[in-house]
Design a protein around this motif. Structure first.
Motif, PDB file in Angstrom:
ATOM      1  N   PHE A   1      11.502   0.813  -9.337  1.00 36.47           N
ATOM      2  CA  PHE A   1      12.084   1.908  -9.613  1.00 36.47           C
ATOM      3  C   PHE A   1      11.952   2.860  -8.634  1.00 36.47           C
ATOM      4  CE2 PHE A   1      11.011  -0.540 -13.485  1.00 36.47           C
ATOM      5  CZ  PHE A   1      12.374  -0.710 -14.072  1.00 36.47           C
ATOM      6  N   ASP A   2      12.849   3.754  -8.670  1.00 35.54           N
ATOM      7  CA  ASP A   2      12.455   5.277  -7.793  1.00 35.54           C
ATOM      8  C   ASP A   2      11.405   6.086  -8.007  1.00 35.54           C
ATOM      9  OD1 ASP A   2      13.455   5.944  -9.981  1.00 35.54           O
ATOM     10  OD2 ASP A   2      14.989   7.377  -8.726  1.00 35.54           O
ATOM     11  N   ARG A   3      10.393   5.646  -9.030  1.00 33.40           N
ATOM     12  CA  ARG A   3       9.320   6.423  -9.438  1.00 33.40           C
ATOM     13  C   ARG A   3       8.455   5.510  -9.861  1.00 33.40           C
ATOM     14  NH1 ARG A   3      11.354  11.084 -12.589  1.00 33.40           N
ATOM     15  NH2 ARG A   3      13.124  10.770 -11.083  1.00 33.40           N
ATOM     16  N   PRO A   4       7.075   5.889  -9.861  1.00 37.01           N
ATOM     17  CA  PRO A   4       6.137   5.176 -10.502  1.00 37.01           C
ATOM     18  C   PRO A   4       6.046   5.152 -12.197  1.00 37.01           C
ATOM     19  CG  PRO A   4       5.019   7.120  -9.867  1.00 37.01           C
ATOM     20  CD  PRO A   4       6.515   6.757  -9.315  1.00 37.01           C
ATOM     21  N   LEU A   5       5.905   4.103 -12.774  1.00 40.94           N
ATOM     22  CA  LEU A   5       5.746   3.999 -14.174  1.00 40.94           C
ATOM     23  C   LEU A   5       4.569   3.642 -14.707  1.00 40.94           C
ATOM     24  CD1 LEU A   5       9.042   1.954 -15.231  1.00 40.94           C
ATOM     25  CD2 LEU A   5       8.675   4.460 -15.102  1.00 40.94           C
ATOM     26  N   GLN A   6       4.075   4.485 -15.837  1.00 37.18           N
ATOM     27  CA  GLN A   6       2.728   4.225 -16.364  1.00 37.18           C
ATOM     28  C   GLN A   6       2.813   3.719 -17.825  1.00 37.18           C
ATOM     29  OE1 GLN A   6       2.873   7.429 -14.896  1.00 37.18           O
ATOM     30  NE2 GLN A   6       2.363   6.680 -13.009  1.00 37.18           N
ATOM     31  N   TYR A   7       1.924   2.804 -18.339  1.00 38.09           N
ATOM     32  CA  TYR A   7       2.176   2.369 -19.770  1.00 38.09           C
ATOM     33  C   TYR A   7       0.872   2.895 -20.479  1.00 38.09           C
ATOM     34  CZ  TYR A   7       5.096  -0.465 -16.774  1.00 38.09           C
ATOM     35  OH  TYR A   7       6.003  -0.858 -15.863  1.00 38.09           O
ATOM     36  N   GLN A   8       1.334   3.639 -21.388  1.00 36.84           N
ATOM     37  CA  GLN A   8       0.178   4.443 -22.355  1.00 36.84           C
ATOM     38  C   GLN A   8       0.426   4.267 -23.726  1.00 36.84           C
ATOM     39  OE1 GLN A   8       0.950   8.662 -21.071  1.00 36.84           O
ATOM     40  NE2 GLN A   8      -0.425   8.180 -19.247  1.00 36.84           N
ATOM     41  N   ASN A   9      -0.693   4.647 -24.471  1.00 37.89           N
ATOM     42  CA  ASN A   9      -0.419   4.761 -25.889  1.00 37.89           C
ATOM     43  C   ASN A   9      -0.352   3.293 -26.431  1.00 37.89           C
ATOM     44  OD1 ASN A   9      -1.049   6.557 -27.577  1.00 37.89           O
ATOM     45  ND2 ASN A   9       0.891   7.418 -27.850  1.00 37.89           N
ATOM     46  N   PHE A  10      -0.860   2.223 -25.980  1.00 37.76           N
ATOM     47  CA  PHE A  10      -0.822   0.878 -26.514  1.00 37.76           C
ATOM     48  C   PHE A  10      -1.683   0.609 -27.723  1.00 37.76           C
ATOM     49  CE2 PHE A  10      -1.118  -3.672 -27.158  1.00 37.76           C
ATOM     50  CZ  PHE A  10      -0.039  -4.241 -26.479  1.00 37.76           C
ATOM     51  N   ARG A  11      -0.714   0.608 -28.965  1.00 32.59           N
ATOM     52  CA  ARG A  11      -1.186   0.663 -30.196  1.00 32.59           C
ATOM     53  C   ARG A  11      -1.016  -0.791 -30.963  1.00 32.59           C
ATOM     54  NH1 ARG A  11       0.247   6.478 -32.413  1.00 32.59           N
ATOM     55  NH2 ARG A  11      -0.849   7.514 -30.876  1.00 32.59           N
ATOM     56  N   ASP A  12      -2.004  -1.275 -31.788  1.00 32.73           N
ATOM     57  CA  ASP A  12      -1.672  -2.636 -32.477  1.00 32.73           C
ATOM     58  C   ASP A  12      -1.224  -2.164 -33.658  1.00 32.73           C
ATOM     59  OD1 ASP A  12      -2.068  -4.852 -31.052  1.00 32.73           O
ATOM     60  OD2 ASP A  12      -4.208  -4.884 -31.114  1.00 32.73           O
TER      61      ASP A  12
END
Length: 160
Positions: free
Chosen positions: A149-160
């Motif tokens: 993608f044209d910008r970095p992505l982060q993956y946060q708030n992973f909840r079960d």
């Protein structure tokens, strides 16, 4: 229900530290002595000044190097046009944050086309992905990491 958020954020204190380090290096470098080369940060805009365009390119390289050392992805940088004013040249670099509507639609379409049993919804400047199984969410993260993608992505708030 398990979920996580897809965001595009820049750590602002690290950004400030990287620009300060770049400013100090520019002040101390011999090839910049006696020139108007400078770099400043205001909000999420980096302003660079110099005597010539090649000098701005050198300053930009220093800023990129300092950002990378601080763990900030340089893909978030959006260099603007170089403007000339009298004897000096200036350039602004916008630091892009958040996920815009068109990028969000692209990400949602990508997730939907993968036929993974999850739902992706846009919430302000982030995307919330929810699903019944944790494995499905991990599969979505792997799918998004494989794309560019044209910008970095982060993956946060992973909840079960």
């Amino acid at each position: 229900m398990p979920s996580f958020d897809v965001v595009s954020e820049v750590d602002l204190p690290e950004l400030r530290n990287a620009v300060d380090q770049a400013r100090r290096e520019i002040e101390n470098r011999f090839d910049f002595k006696g020139t108007s080369a400078a770099v400043e940060l205001s909000d999420t805009t980096i302003q660079m000044k110099g005597d010539a365009e090649f000098q701005l390119e050198q300053v930009l390289d220093i800023v990129r190097m300092k950002l990378a050392k601080r763990g900030i992805d340089v893909a978030c940088m959006d260099p603007q046009e170089v403007t000339k004013s009298g004897m000096a040249v200036k350039q602004d670099i916008l630091i892009r944050q958040g996920i815009e509507a068109d990028l969000a639609k692209r990400i949602q379409r990508l997730i939907k086309d993968a036929k993974i049993k999850v739902q992706a919804s846009l919430q302000e400047d982030q995307i919330r992905v929810t699903g019944k199984k944790r494995d499905d969410l991990q599969q979505v993260i792997a799918l998004l990491r494989a794309q560019t993608f044209d910008r970095p992505l982060q993956y946060q708030n992973f909840r079960d």
